[in-house]
Enzyme design. Sequence first.
Site, PDB file in Angstrom:
ATOM      1  N   SER A 148       0.831  -1.206   0.000  1.00 40.15           N
ATOM      2  CA  SER A 148       0.000   0.000   0.000  1.00 40.15           C
ATOM      3  C   SER A 148       0.865   1.254   0.000  1.00 40.15           C
ATOM      4  CB  SER A 148      -0.901   0.015   1.244  1.00 40.15           C
ATOM      5  OG  SER A 148      -0.128  -0.243   2.416  1.00 40.15           O
ATOM      6  N   LYS A 201      11.244  -6.499   3.157  1.00 39.54           N
ATOM      7  CA  LYS A 201      10.948  -5.972   1.820  1.00 39.54           C
ATOM      8  C   LYS A 201      11.517  -4.568   1.642  1.00 39.54           C
ATOM      9  CE  LYS A 201       7.479  -2.977   2.957  1.00 39.54           C
ATOM     10  NZ  LYS A 201       7.205  -1.606   2.477  1.00 39.54           N
TER      11      LYS A 201
END
Length: 341
Positions: A148, A201
Site C-alpha cells: 500500500s 521488503k
Amino acid sequence: MRITVIGAGAWGTALAVAAAQAGRDVLLWARDAAQAEAMARARVNARYLPEVTLPPALRVAGGEPAGLQVALSGTDLVVIGTPMAALRPWLAWLAQALPACGRAEVPVVWLCKGFERAQPDAEYGLLGHEVAQQVAPALRVGVFSGPSFAREVAQGLPTALVAASAEPAVRAALVAAFHGPALRVYANDDMIGVEVGGAVKNVLAIATGLCDGLRLGHNARAALITRGLAEMTRLGVALGARAETFMGLTGLGDLVLTATGDLSRNRQVGLRLAEGLGAEAAVHTLGHVAEGVYSARTVAQRARRLGVDMPITEAVVSLLDGALDARGAVERLMGRDPKAE
C-alpha cells in the site's frame, strides 16, 4: 466505532482519511500541536499528503501524549502510525494510559514496518511484537500491513491489507474499522511472518532501486526480487513464521510494490545510491523516513545469529556502510558460487 490514530505522517493520515470516509469516528493525533492546528484549519496535511483533502468528519488534534488521555476514554481501537523508532515509547505509554481510563481491553495495532535499532543494553533490534512483549505485555496488540502507498489509500483507490494478530478480537476490530468498498482487509494470525515481510521488503527495495538505477535490466530485477523473497522466507521461518505467509500480501505482494513502485521511499534510496550518493545524503534528499536504511543492519544481524544466508541484505548493508560502492555490490552478488535453487 471510534478510532484513534497516533501519528500524522503520510500513512497514519491516509488510514485516518479512509476510515473517516467510511463513516467511522476518527481522531488523528499529531506529535506537533502546531501541525495539528494547521491541518485542522486548512483540512490538508501539507507536508505529507498535500493532494488529499481531509474529510469534514475527521478530527485532528495534537501535542504531548498527556493531552490524548481524555480521547482514549472513548476509543475502540488505537492505531500507532509512527516510524519504528517511536513504537517503544508509545506502547509503554499506552500500557499505562489505557488501563487508567478504563480501556485496558482496547486493541492497539501499529503500521510501522521494520526492526527497531538495538537498545543500549541489547544485542540486536526487535520486531514490533517483540517490543510489545517487553514493554506492554498486557496490551492486546496486532499489526496492520500489506502492499500500500499512502497516497493511493487516501485517494480511495482499491487496496488489500492484512490484519495480523494472535488474538481473534484484534483481527476482528481491524476488519470492522477499515474493511470497505475500496479497502479489503484479510485476517492472519501469523504476526511474525507479517512483520518479517514488512521489514525485509524495505531492504530488498533498496537493492532493487540500485539495480534499476544502474540500468541492469528487467532480467536482473526479476532475479533480485525472486531471490530476495527466498531470503525473506528463510529468515521468517527461522524466527517462527509460516512459509506460506510470504507468498501472500505481506510477503510477495508488499515486496513487488515496494521494489518496483516509484512512490516507494526505499526504492528511491536505492536509485540515489546508484547515482553515487552516500546513504546519509540519499536519505536527506528524500525528506522522509526510509525504514529499510535503519532496518538493514538489524536484519543482517538477526540472520547471522540464526545462521540464515541473506546475501542481498548483506550487500545492501555493505553499501550503506560505505564498504562497497554500487558496482561493487553487484559484483559481489554475481560472483557468488553456483548453487541449486
